[in-house]
Design a protein around this motif. Structure first.
Motif, PDB file in Angstrom:
ATOM      1  N   PHE A  32       0.831  -1.205   0.000  1.00  0.00           N
ATOM      2  CA  PHE A  32       0.000   0.000   0.000  1.00  0.00           C
ATOM      3  C   PHE A  32       0.869   1.259   0.000  1.00  0.00           C
ATOM      4  N   ALA A  33       2.011   1.188   0.662  1.00  0.00           N
ATOM      5  CA  ALA A  33       2.951   2.306   0.588  1.00  0.00           C
ATOM      6  C   ALA A  33       3.470   2.467  -0.841  1.00  0.00           C
ATOM      7  N   ILE A  63      -7.623   4.787  -0.564  1.00  0.00           N
ATOM      8  CA  ILE A  63      -7.270   3.723   0.376  1.00  0.00           C
ATOM      9  C   ILE A  63      -8.190   3.774   1.592  1.00  0.00           C
ATOM     10  N   ALA A  64      -8.438   4.982   2.100  1.00  0.00           N
ATOM     11  CA  ALA A  64      -9.324   5.127   3.260  1.00  0.00           C
ATOM     12  C   ALA A  64     -10.739   4.681   2.919  1.00  0.00           C
ATOM     13  N   PHE A  65     -11.193   5.060   1.739  1.00  0.00           N
ATOM     14  CA  PHE A  65     -12.543   4.718   1.300  1.00  0.00           C
ATOM     15  C   PHE A  65     -12.700   3.208   1.159  1.00  0.00           C
ATOM     16  N   GLY A  66     -11.724   2.579   0.498  1.00  0.00           N
ATOM     17  CA  GLY A  66     -11.773   1.132   0.344  1.00  0.00           C
ATOM     18  C   GLY A  66     -11.681   0.422   1.675  1.00  0.00           C
ATOM     19  N   VAL A  73      -3.981   3.681   5.760  1.00  0.00           N
ATOM     20  CA  VAL A  73      -3.925   5.106   5.409  1.00  0.00           C
ATOM     21  C   VAL A  73      -2.541   5.666   5.717  1.00  0.00           C
ATOM     22  N   THR A  74      -1.976   5.275   6.859  1.00  0.00           N
ATOM     23  CA  THR A  74      -0.631   5.754   7.218  1.00  0.00           C
ATOM     24  C   THR A  74       0.401   5.271   6.206  1.00  0.00           C
ATOM     25  N   GLY A  96      -0.107   4.362   3.068  1.00  0.00           N
ATOM     26  CA  GLY A  96      -0.329   5.052   1.798  1.00  0.00           C
ATOM     27  C   GLY A  96       0.193   6.477   1.825  1.00  0.00           C
ATOM     28  N   ALA A  97      -0.049   7.186   2.947  1.00  0.00           N
ATOM     29  CA  ALA A  97       0.394   8.575   3.060  1.00  0.00           C
ATOM     30  C   ALA A  97       1.915   8.684   3.056  1.00  0.00           C
ATOM     31  N   LEU A  98       2.576   7.767   3.768  1.00  0.00           N
ATOM     32  CA  LEU A  98       4.046   7.770   3.766  1.00  0.00           C
ATOM     33  C   LEU A  98       4.584   7.487   2.363  1.00  0.00           C
ATOM     34  N   GLY A  99       3.927   6.570   1.656  1.00  0.00           N
ATOM     35  CA  GLY A  99       4.336   6.293   0.280  1.00  0.00           C
ATOM     36  C   GLY A  99       4.167   7.514  -0.609  1.00  0.00           C
ATOM     37  N   VAL A 100       3.079   8.253  -0.422  1.00  0.00           N
ATOM     38  CA  VAL A 100       2.854   9.466  -1.210  1.00  0.00           C
ATOM     39  C   VAL A 100       3.971  10.479  -0.975  1.00  0.00           C
ATOM     40  N   VAL A 101       4.374  10.637   0.277  1.00  0.00           N
ATOM     41  CA  VAL A 101       5.457  11.579   0.594  1.00  0.00           C
ATOM     42  C   VAL A 101       6.739  11.188  -0.132  1.00  0.00           C
ATOM     43  N   VAL A 102       7.059   9.891  -0.093  1.00  0.00           N
ATOM     44  CA  VAL A 102       8.266   9.409  -0.775  1.00  0.00           C
ATOM     45  C   VAL A 102       8.160   9.644  -2.275  1.00  0.00           C
ATOM     46  N   GLY A 103       6.997   9.324  -2.863  1.00  0.00           N
ATOM     47  CA  GLY A 103       6.808   9.530  -4.296  1.00  0.00           C
ATOM     48  C   GLY A 103       6.897  10.987  -4.692  1.00  0.00           C
TER      49      GLY A 103
END
Length: 477
Positions: free
Chosen positions: A76-77, A110-113, A175-176, A178-185
């Motif tokens: 997910f990340a 991700i939160a919605f799912g 959610v955490t 996914g959010a950390l992955g978004v920051v890295v991306g």
């Protein structure tokens, strides 16, 4: 009045009925030329750097997730890190905002799912809800003109989360991650701005210069694309920032575009290609990785730069435009029908069928929808064979990480050249990612093909039935 009536009658006679037009569209899918076009490999430039950035972001989150002992969340990340795959070639100030919006949308998906998984929403209802999400995601990405993998990534993120989450604690963890992955991306995509802040602008001008240089060989049909490329380069320069170094370099690049435009006019009016040959010599210099360089010629920098494009407000207005709304409705219908049909047929992963329909219908017109459908199906068949072989090897976590990073990088290298080749890499990558959070066997690869076939067929049929009368791209003239 009589003449106007005759003109209207003749126009009506030339305009096919919807049934005829839809029948022609369906027949287009069986054309040999259509299938040959689907296998054509296009040309692409400047693909290595974006691919490396996405591969790097994916590697970072998977490695960190493994080292921290959260291997089931690493996938997910990695989905969050895929925000780096959007908006390639955008000027960095504009890219920063668009990637932030994509990242927020990924986390929200991700939160919605996850919420659906926690509540225990039945599959038939999940299909309907996620089909609505696909339509909304299409509006979002089309409205703000966000290029990249498209709405299917948001739906895939929500689908995976719905299958994994069974408690509020799971929701928070996903959610955490996914959010950390978004920051890295986001960081991976924006890092080049520190070294090459005008990189996208230089590339856009190089492409414009290249388009002008082809006029002599391509003829008058290449004039409009060349002028369009020049106009796009001006927008990229205007949106590349307002610090002194970018402004000064931008003025130099605008001067090159002014000369390119003058070369086009001189060629159109007098047939003189002298200036075209002169401007074409700058392409090589423009493609060099330089922070700020002056192209060696006698042009004085342009006195001013155009105001940056207000993409956000314009994007909000486009969200509600009729073409965007109509195609969103088509996507919702195709996604829901494909998913429900797959569920009715007893297939284990009906949402994969929905994603097949969504991916096919991301084309700009019916011709592209058919091509993408063919490419996704063929790519999924080949990718399923690769995936089955990899799954049969029972790879350990770290071996799977290495394969995923290689496949993700390959997909980014190939995405502009041919979508079938991209699907060939994406299919095994997606199945390996799923394997991090749930056991998966070789039969999943076969199921992927069956679901994709349903999705593609439904997507193409819905596109044909709802095709616009003005969409004639697939018609041989």
């Amino acid at each position: 009045m009589y003449a106007e009536s005759v003109t209207r009658t003749e126009t009506a006679a030339r305009t096919p009925s919807r049934l005829t037009h839809s029948s022609e569209a369906i027949a287009h899918t069986a054309s040999g030329a259509t299938w040959r076009a689907a296998f054509r490999v296009g040309s692409a430039d400047a693909t290595i750097a974006p691919a490396i950035r996405v591969g790097l972001a994916t590697a970072v989150v998977l490695v960190v997730g493994g080292l921290l002992g959260h291997r089931e969340l690493a996938g997910f990340a990695a989905l969050g890190a895929l925000c780096a795959a959007f908006g390639r070639y955008e000027p960095y100030p504009r890219l920063a905002g668009k990637l932030a919006m994509v990242g927020a949308a990924l986390v929200a998906s991700i939160a919605f799912g996850s919420a659906m998984g926690v509540v225990g929403v039945p599959m038939w209802l999940q299909i309907g809800i996620l089909s609505l999400l696909a339509g909304a995601s299409y509006c979002f990405m089309s409205g703000f003109r966000i290029t990249g993998p498209g709405p299917v990534i948001l739906v895939f993120a929500a689908t995976g989360a719905a299958g994994y989450a069974s408690s509020v604690d799971d929701l928070a963890r996903l959610v955490t991650a996914g959010a950390l992955g978004v920051v890295v991306g986001w960081v991976a995509a924006m890092l080049p701005a520190l070294v090459l802040p005008m990189g996208p602008a230089r590339l856009a001008v190089a492409r414009a210069v290249s388009a002008v240089g082809r006029l002599e060989q391509s003829g008058t049909g290449a004039v409009e694309p060349a002028l369009g490329s020049i106009a796009n380069a001006r927008l990229v320069i205007a949106s590349s920032g307002r610090i002194k170094s970018t402004v000064d370099h931008g003025r130099e690049l605008v001067a090159v575009l002014d000369e390119a435009e003058a070369a086009v006019q001189q060629w159109q009016l007098h047939g003189d290609a002298t200036l075209i040959r002169s401007i074409a010599q700058h392409e090589k210099e423009l493609r060099k990785l330089k922070r700020s360089s002056m192209i060696e010629h006698d042009l004085a920098p342009a006195p001013t730069l155009a105001a940056p494009e207000g993409y956000f407000l314009e994007g909000l207005r486009r969200l509600y435009s009729r073409p965007v709304r109509m195609n969103a409705l088509r996507i919702v219908a195709a996604s829901a029908l494909a998913g429900w049909l797959a569920a009715g047929a007893g297939l284990e992963h009906p949402l994969w069928a929905s994603m097949g329909a969504i991916a096919a219908m991301q084309g700009l017109n019916y011709k592209q929808t058919v091509q993408r459908g063919i490419q996704r199906l063929v790519g999924n068949v080949g990718g399923a064979v690769v995936a089955a072989g990899l799954i049969a090897l029972t790879l350990g976590y770290w071996q799977a990480v290495a394969v995923i990073v290689i496949l993700q990088t390959a997909a980014e290298l190939l995405v502009i050249k041919n979508y079938a080749l991209t699907s060939l890499a994406v299919t095994p990558m997606a199945l390996l990612l799923i394997g991090f959070s749930a056991p998966i066997g070789t039969e999943a690869a076969v199921a992927r093909v069956a679901d994709t076939l349903i999705g593609v067929v439904i997507g193409i049929v819905v596109a044909a039935v709802t095709i616009s009368r003005s969409d004639r791209h697939h018609v041989t003239v």
